[in-house]
Design a protein around this motif. Structure first.
Motif, mmCIF file in Angstrom:
data_model
loop_
_atom_site.group_PDB
_atom_site.id
_atom_site.type_symbol
_atom_site.label_atom_id
_atom_site.label_comp_id
_atom_site.label_asym_id
_atom_site.label_seq_id
_atom_site.Cartn_x
_atom_site.Cartn_y
_atom_site.Cartn_z
ATOM 1 N N ASN A 83 1.534 -7.624 8.066
ATOM 2 C CA ASN A 83 2.219 -8.572 7.182
ATOM 3 C C ASN A 83 1.265 -9.645 6.676
ATOM 4 O OD1 ASN A 83 4.658 -7.275 7.416
ATOM 5 N ND2 ASN A 83 5.777 -9.047 8.160
ATOM 6 N N ARG A 123 -0.985 -8.348 3.860
ATOM 7 C CA ARG A 123 -0.329 -8.199 2.561
ATOM 8 C C ARG A 123 0.279 -9.497 2.047
ATOM 9 N NH1 ARG A 123 3.360 -2.933 2.386
ATOM 10 N NH2 ARG A 123 3.723 -3.751 0.309
ATOM 11 N N ASP A 165 5.822 -7.473 -2.697
ATOM 12 C CA ASP A 165 5.093 -7.296 -1.440
ATOM 13 C C ASP A 165 4.828 -8.629 -0.755
ATOM 14 O OD1 ASP A 165 5.074 -4.667 -2.194
ATOM 15 O OD2 ASP A 165 3.042 -4.736 -3.003
ATOM 16 N N ASN A 223 6.696 -10.083 2.674
ATOM 17 C CA ASN A 223 5.826 -10.272 3.832
ATOM 18 C C ASN A 223 5.714 -11.731 4.252
ATOM 19 O OD1 ASN A 223 4.200 -7.677 4.819
ATOM 20 N ND2 ASN A 223 4.646 -7.463 2.651
#
Length: 721
Positions: A370, A373, A422, A426
């Protein structure tokens, strides 16, 4: 059947320390993975990909694919090519008049007569390979990790060869890379003009035994000759009776492989009894290599270790100044521990102690993924307040997502690019792990929502623009020498898009970069800006000494600056992106429920992103194609809007009052939410069930890319609405 061709069954298990072990990995199903690309706040990151074949490392480099040191290939090609183009170790064993060639970790015919056992040890921060050749009585161990907290980027490689037998052994070893990509060679050149670009390739610095690989000049067709300063390097060394010995790499692959141009067999090395480093090599106009040559005599159970670093330096001068420091006896062991500590400290946020060791490790690794990203927040604090900055983020660009153009800034406080969805998903739990970031993410992502309910796709790094030069000038008097203040202020006022490039990148727009838009650069109001990493590198390169710590200096500097969240439209608008903002809001209110009224109704620091791309009306995007009614080409650029944004002095992508000509429009969160509600409600399909895919893209499920043309809609977003 020869012993080496017998397929040994792979085994998989976890150690007590959390490493994942894969025994006989050359026989296991292929997979692809990567190193975190995290070098600490004051380090230069490197991307590294590996596969479970041969010596594992399939490609690595800095910044992006256009700055590869070992050429990037997607997973299927990496499984094919790593055995030839990746790291190789050739061992000649002299037994009387007989010479035996052994290539550790290789799964080809060269090892077909040997009884081999190998294993791969995977951790969050590095990789170790071990192989025992039971036929020859030799073991080889290779360890990889990245160099953190330093002024350059590099992959460290430590090789240990041990004599397992009772009898002494006489060996000659070649270890390295058949091909090293010189700096300045873009991915386009490698893939489509590989032969042509060799004319610009050059290897320098061999007199210092540390080759410096780069293109001689910018290969762009233009009258101006621009020389390239940066370069990639290969530094090899070992200790002979505690005395340092730098090993000059062989940079001409033909000297080793002879006529075998596919690198399958080191023909010259094998056929030459007393193989020695060449007195002269071809160092221009061909793709170079990097191989270390060692002669070893190992008594029973004796082992020998040698070291290599393959990486990037900003100049040949910087490389030569760093050699003594890098080759100091404790340097690599210290960096290995630093690298491990950086990753483990990040994972400590989610430390879990359950009755399942595998689950505890899974939690740590998922959290690290996580971070990669979404980034990791650091808070700069000063007497005037605090500011949040995200480190380490990058778009997922692993070998099986070869379509993504990932980026890792080669600076301190490195940050990369990412897609809106994304990064958003995240970061949605970040406030639980780091309550001090407060409403930072909620504001940032809501502010990227446009007035039409859509948002730009690509989220780029966060930058800052100096907004109170007079105030900072006064404050700097207590932080640096008076005579250095004008130099610092001049740097902080450099053109915005130039500041994020290294010196040669300003001069080499062809190397994977977009040159400055001429019309924009000629505008007297063209933006200025900086990132924290840019500032610290500038201070170091200009030998400006601070009276406070770097962190304290940055905290003060940011107080007098304005945040610039850079973003790019990308392509099309996905219909689900806005929904992740609701998760951010819920997470924030889960930690700060008492701030509901203030956050939703009272704060007026919410803005709308101003994009040049618009969704066409139905009358223009509904058409007949091959006798079928379709919805196509729904999103187009608005040239009048583009011209308006170009003329804005600062924050060009924020909606203004007075039809775009006034000051920035600021509002409350409830107004942004109501704007979203109205837009999405108006986008319900004719049945009033799903939200229409009206802007060229579906929701998160990219396999449904064809649905927008078929007037698709989705009920998932209706539930969110």
């Amino acid at each position: 059947m020869p012993e080496g061709l017998k397929t040994k069954k792979p085994k998989y298990y976890l150690t007590e320390n959390g490493e994942f072990i894969l025994e006989n990995y050359n026989s296991s199903k292929p997979f692809a993975s990567f190193f975190p690309g995290i070098a600490g706040k004051y380090g230069i990151p490197m991307w590294v990909f590996y596969v479970n074949r041969c010596q594992a490392i399939s490609s690595f480099g800095t910044r992006d694919k256009d700055h590869a040191i070992l050429e990037f290939f997607p997973a299927n090609k990496a499984w094919q090519l790593t055995s030839l183009r990746g790291f190789r170790t050739f061992i000649k064993i002299f037994s009387g008049k007989k010479t035996i060639l052994y290539e550790p970790f290789h799964n080809g015919f060269i090892n077909s007569s040997f009884n081999l056992n190998n294993r791969m040890q995977i951790s969050s921060y590095g990789l170790i390979l071990e192989e025992k050749n039971l036929s020859l009585g030799i073991s080889v161990k290779v360890e990889y990790f990245n160099i953190p907290n330093d002024t350059y980027a590099a992959l460290a490689r430590i090789v240990t060869i041990k004599n397992l037998s009772r009898a002494p052994k006489s060996l000659q070893v070649l270890d390295g890379l058949p091909q090293v990509v010189p700096f300045g060679t873009s991915n386009l050149f490698l893939k489509k003009l590989g032969r042509t670009i060799e004319a610009w390739m050059k290897v320098e610095n061999l007199q210092n035994k540390v080759p410096f690989y780069k293109l001689d000049v910018d290969p762009t067709d233009r009258p101006e000759v621009v020389h390239i300063k940066e370069g990639n390097f290969y530094l090899g060394f070992h200790y002979n009776k505690d005395k340092l010995q730098i090993l000059r790499p062989i940079v001409d692959p033909q000297y080793i492989f002879g006529p075998v141009t596919d690198f399958s067999l080191p023909s010259n090395f094998l056929s030459t009894k007393d193989f020695r480093n060449p007195k002269k090599e071809i160092v221009i106009s061909k793709t170079p290599s990097g191989f270390l040559l060692l002669d070893l005599k190992l008594s029973s159970l004796e082992e020998k270790t040698f070291y290599s670093l393959i990486g990037y330096m900003r100049s040949q001068e910087a490389l030569n100044k760093s050699i003594a420091r890098i080759t100091a006896p404790s340097y690599l062991s210290q960096k290995r521990e630093e690298n491990k500590k950086i990753i483990e400290e990040l994972q400590q946020d989610i430390f879990t102690n359950s009755n399942s060791k595998a689950f505890d490790l899974y939690a740590k690794q998922t959290y690290l993924d996580n971070i990669i990203r979404g980034g990791y927040p650091v808070v700069f604090e000063s007497e005037f307040g605090k500011s949040v900055f995200y480190l380490y983020s990058r778009k997922h660009g692993d070998l099986e997502r070869d379509y993504n153009k990932f980026q890792l800034q080669p600076t301190y406080f490195s940050q990369g690019n990412g897609n809106y969805r994304d990064m958003n998903q995240n970061r949605r739990c970040d406030v639980w792990f780091n309550p001090e970031i407060n409403d930072e993410n909620m504001i940032s992502f809501f502010n990227l929502i446009q007035a039409d309910g859509f948002n730009p796709l690509v989220i780029k790094g966060l930058s800052f623009m100096l907004k109170d030069e007079a105030g900072l000038k006064l404050k700097l008097r207590g932080l640096v020498e008076e005579k250095q203040i004008p130099q610092i202020l001049s740097f902080l006022n450099k053109p915005f898009s130039l500041l994020h490039k290294t010196a040669s990148e300003e001069k080499h727009p062809q190397i994977g970069f977009t040159p400055l838009d001429k019309s924009a650069s000629q505008d007297k109001h063209y933006l200025t800006g900086f990132t924290p990493g840019d500032v610290i590198l500038f201070l170091e390169q200009n030998k400006i000494k601070l009276k406070v710590s770097y962190d304290e200096f940055l905290g003060t500097l940011i107080v007098y600056s304005q945040k610039i969240q850079e973003a790019e439209h990308g392509d099309g608008f996905w219909i689900d992106h806005w929904t992740y903002n609701l998760d951010l809001l819920e997470s924030y209110l889960g930690i700060y429920p008492e701030k509901l009224k203030e956050t939703v109704f009272e704060k007026r620091n919410f803005t709308f992103y101003d994009n040049t791309e618009i969704v066409k009306p139905r009358a223009e995007k509904y058409l007949i194609k091959d006798g079928q009614i379709r919805q196509l080409h729904s999103v187009v650029p608005d040239e009048r809007k583009r011209e308006m944004l170009r003329k804005r002095i600062d924050q060009p992508h924020l909606v203004r009052k007075q039809y775009g000509a006034g000051e920035i429009y600021q509002t409350s969160l409830i107004n942004k939410l109501l704007c979203l509600l109205v837009n999405k409600l108006a986008s319900l399909d004719p049945f009033g069930v799903g939200i229409e895919m009206e802007a060229d893209k579906p929701n998160w499920f990219d396999a449904l890319n064809g649905l927008p043309a078929l007037f698709g809609s989705s009920i998932c977003e209706t539930f969110e609405l």
